[in-house]
Design an enzyme around this catalytic site. Sequence first.
Site, PDB file in Angstrom:
ATOM      1  N   ASP A  18       0.811  -1.224   0.000  1.00 52.44           N
ATOM      2  CA  ASP A  18       0.000   0.000   0.000  1.00 52.44           C
ATOM      3  C   ASP A  18       0.844   1.275   0.000  1.00 52.44           C
ATOM      4  O   ASP A  18       0.381   2.325   0.444  1.00 52.44           O
ATOM      5  CB  ASP A  18      -0.962   0.002   1.195  1.00 52.44           C
ATOM      6  CG  ASP A  18      -1.901  -1.190   1.159  1.00 52.44           C
ATOM      7  OD1 ASP A  18      -2.208  -1.732   2.233  1.00 52.44           O
ATOM      8  OD2 ASP A  18      -2.276  -1.600   0.049  1.00 52.44           O
TER       9      ASP A  18
HETATM   10  N1  LIG Z   1       2.601  -6.508  -3.098  1.00 55.63           N
HETATM   11  C1  LIG Z   1       1.416  -5.927  -2.830  1.00 55.63           C
HETATM   12  N2  LIG Z   1       0.290  -6.667  -2.776  1.00 55.63           N
HETATM   13  C2  LIG Z   1      -0.895  -6.074  -2.493  1.00 55.63           C
HETATM   14  C3  LIG Z   1      -0.968  -4.699  -2.224  1.00 55.63           C
HETATM   15  C4  LIG Z   1       0.237  -3.929  -2.325  1.00 55.63           C
HETATM   16  O1  LIG Z   1       0.228  -2.678  -2.169  1.00 55.63           O
HETATM   17  N3  LIG Z   1       1.401  -4.578  -2.617  1.00 55.63           N
HETATM   18  N4  LIG Z   1      -2.188  -4.128  -1.851  1.00 55.63           N
HETATM   19  C5  LIG Z   1      -3.130  -5.111  -1.268  1.00 55.63           C
HETATM   20  C6  LIG Z   1      -4.507  -4.711  -0.894  1.00 55.63           C
HETATM   21  N5  LIG Z   1      -4.655  -4.673   0.539  1.00 55.63           N
HETATM   22  C7  LIG Z   1      -5.220  -3.527   1.001  1.00 55.63           C
HETATM   23  O2  LIG Z   1      -5.722  -2.730   0.177  1.00 55.63           O
HETATM   24  C8  LIG Z   1      -4.301  -5.749   1.412  1.00 55.63           C
HETATM   25  C9  LIG Z   1      -4.719  -7.029   1.098  1.00 55.63           C
HETATM   26  C10 LIG Z   1      -4.353  -8.092   1.929  1.00 55.63           C
HETATM   27  C11 LIG Z   1      -3.613  -7.892   3.072  1.00 55.63           C
HETATM   28  C12 LIG Z   1      -3.230  -9.055   3.909  1.00 55.63           C
HETATM   29  O3  LIG Z   1      -2.668  -8.917   4.993  1.00 55.63           O
HETATM   30  N6  LIG Z   1      -3.527 -10.281   3.385  1.00 55.63           N
HETATM   31  C13 LIG Z   1      -3.097 -11.531   4.052  1.00 55.63           C
HETATM   32  C14 LIG Z   1      -4.079 -12.673   3.786  1.00 55.63           C
HETATM   33  C15 LIG Z   1      -5.487 -12.304   4.227  1.00 55.63           C
HETATM   34  C16 LIG Z   1      -6.455 -13.462   3.900  1.00 55.63           C
HETATM   35  O4  LIG Z   1      -5.987 -14.599   3.647  1.00 55.63           O
HETATM   36  O5  LIG Z   1      -7.666 -13.189   3.909  1.00 55.63           O
HETATM   37  C17 LIG Z   1      -1.779 -11.954   3.400  1.00 55.63           C
HETATM   38  O6  LIG Z   1      -1.614 -11.712   2.163  1.00 55.63           O
HETATM   39  O7  LIG Z   1      -0.986 -12.591   4.104  1.00 55.63           O
HETATM   40  C18 LIG Z   1      -3.214  -6.603   3.398  1.00 55.63           C
HETATM   41  C19 LIG Z   1      -3.563  -5.521   2.564  1.00 55.63           C
HETATM   42  C20 LIG Z   1      -3.293  -6.236  -2.261  1.00 55.63           C
HETATM   43  N7  LIG Z   1      -2.023  -6.839  -2.458  1.00 55.63           N
END
Ligand SMILES: Nc1nc2c(c(=O)[nH]1)N[C@@H](CN(C=O)c1ccc(C(=O)N[C@@H](CCC(=O)O)C(=O)O)cc1)CN2
Length: 285
Positions: A229
Site C-alpha cells: 500500500d
Molecule cells: N505486493 C502488494 N500486494 C498487495 C498490495 C500492495 O500494495 N502490494 N495491496 C493489497 C490490498 N490490501 C489492502 O488494500 C491488502 C490485502 C491483503 C492484506 C493481507 O494482509 N492479506 C493476508 C491474507 C489475508 C487473507 O488470507 O484473507 C496476506 O496476504 O498474508 C493486506 C492488505 C493487495 N495486495
Amino acid sequence: MSDRTYRIVLDCPDRIGIVTRVGEVITNNGGWIKEAAHYSDEENNWFFSRFEIKAESLSFSAEVLAQKFASLQKEFSMNLQVLDTSRPKKVVLMASKGSHCLSDLLDRWKSGDLECDIPCVISNHEDMRGMVEWYGIPYFCVPIDPSNKSVGFAEVERLVTEHETDCVVLARYMQILPPSLCQTLKHKVINIHHSFLPSFIGAKPYHQAAERGVKLIGATCHYVTEDLDEGPIIDQDVVRVKHSDKVEELVRRGKDVEKVVLARGLRAHLEDRVLVRGNKTVVFN
Ligand SMILES: Nc1nc2c(c(=O)[nH]1)N[C@@H](CN(C=O)c1ccc(C(=O)N[C@@H](CCC(=O)O)C(=O)O)cc1)CN2
C-alpha cells in the site's frame, strides 16, 4: 471520420525546447495534434508531456511513429511511448470475496464506460464466479495456500501472461502479491486501498479508522509495489463520518468512495494520462 488516436507520453530531464522539438517531429510528418498537456517539475528538474495525434493524419503506424523519435529520445534522454487507441488494453480483474468494486467495474465495462478488454477474472475464492460468468467473462479460481503461496501466484502469473495482459486491477483482492510478480508487472497492477493513504496501511483500515476516531475516511487507487500500500498514488477521495458511526457504517460509506476512486484511477491509466516517476505520479486531466 475515425477518432483513432496515437498517444505520445514522455518524460525527461527538463530543458528549454522539448515541446518544440517533439512538435517538429509530429508536424514534419504531417501529424495533427488534437490535445497536449505538459508539466515541468522544477523541484526535480523533470519534464512530463502527453500528446494526442489524429492517427488518420499520419501515413504510418504507432510503432513507426515511435521510431521517428529515436534520435530525439537519445538527445534528450527521454522515456517515450507511443500508444494506439485502436487496440484496447487487456485488463485482468482480481478479487477475493468482496463484490462491490468488481461488480462496479464489470458494469462500467459492460456499459462502455470503461474502454478496455477484460480477458478474464482471477480470484482466490469461488464466490464471484456466477456474477462474472453472467457477463460472459472467463473466471479462474486460484486458491492461495498460506503454507505455500508461490504455487498459487505462479498460476496467477501464468494466466496473466497467457492473456497478454496490459493491466491487472486488484478489486479488493485480499492477498499480498509477491515481490517477483510486482517487479514483472511494474506499474501495471492497480490496487484500491480502502483508506486515505498514507493513513491505515495494511489489513482492516476501517477498523483502524474507527479505533482512531477519524472524521474522514477515504480510498486510494495506487500502483502495486512490494511495499504494501505504498506504491505511486493515482487517485484518492474522502467522505465525512460522524463520532456516532460504528465501523459497519464506515465500511458502508467507504464502499461508495472505493468504487468511484478505483474507476477514476483505472480510466486515467487506460487513457495513458498517468506518468510515473519514482514513487509519485503526474496525472493529466
Ligand atoms: N505486493 C502488494 N500486494 C498487495 C498490495 C500492495 O500494495 N502490494 N495491496 C493489497 C490490498 N490490501 C489492502 O488494500 C491488502 C490485502 C491483503 C492484506 C493481507 O494482509 N492479506 C493476508 C491474507 C489475508 C487473507 O488470507 O484473507 C496476506 O496476504 O498474508 C493486506 C492488505 C493487495 N495486495
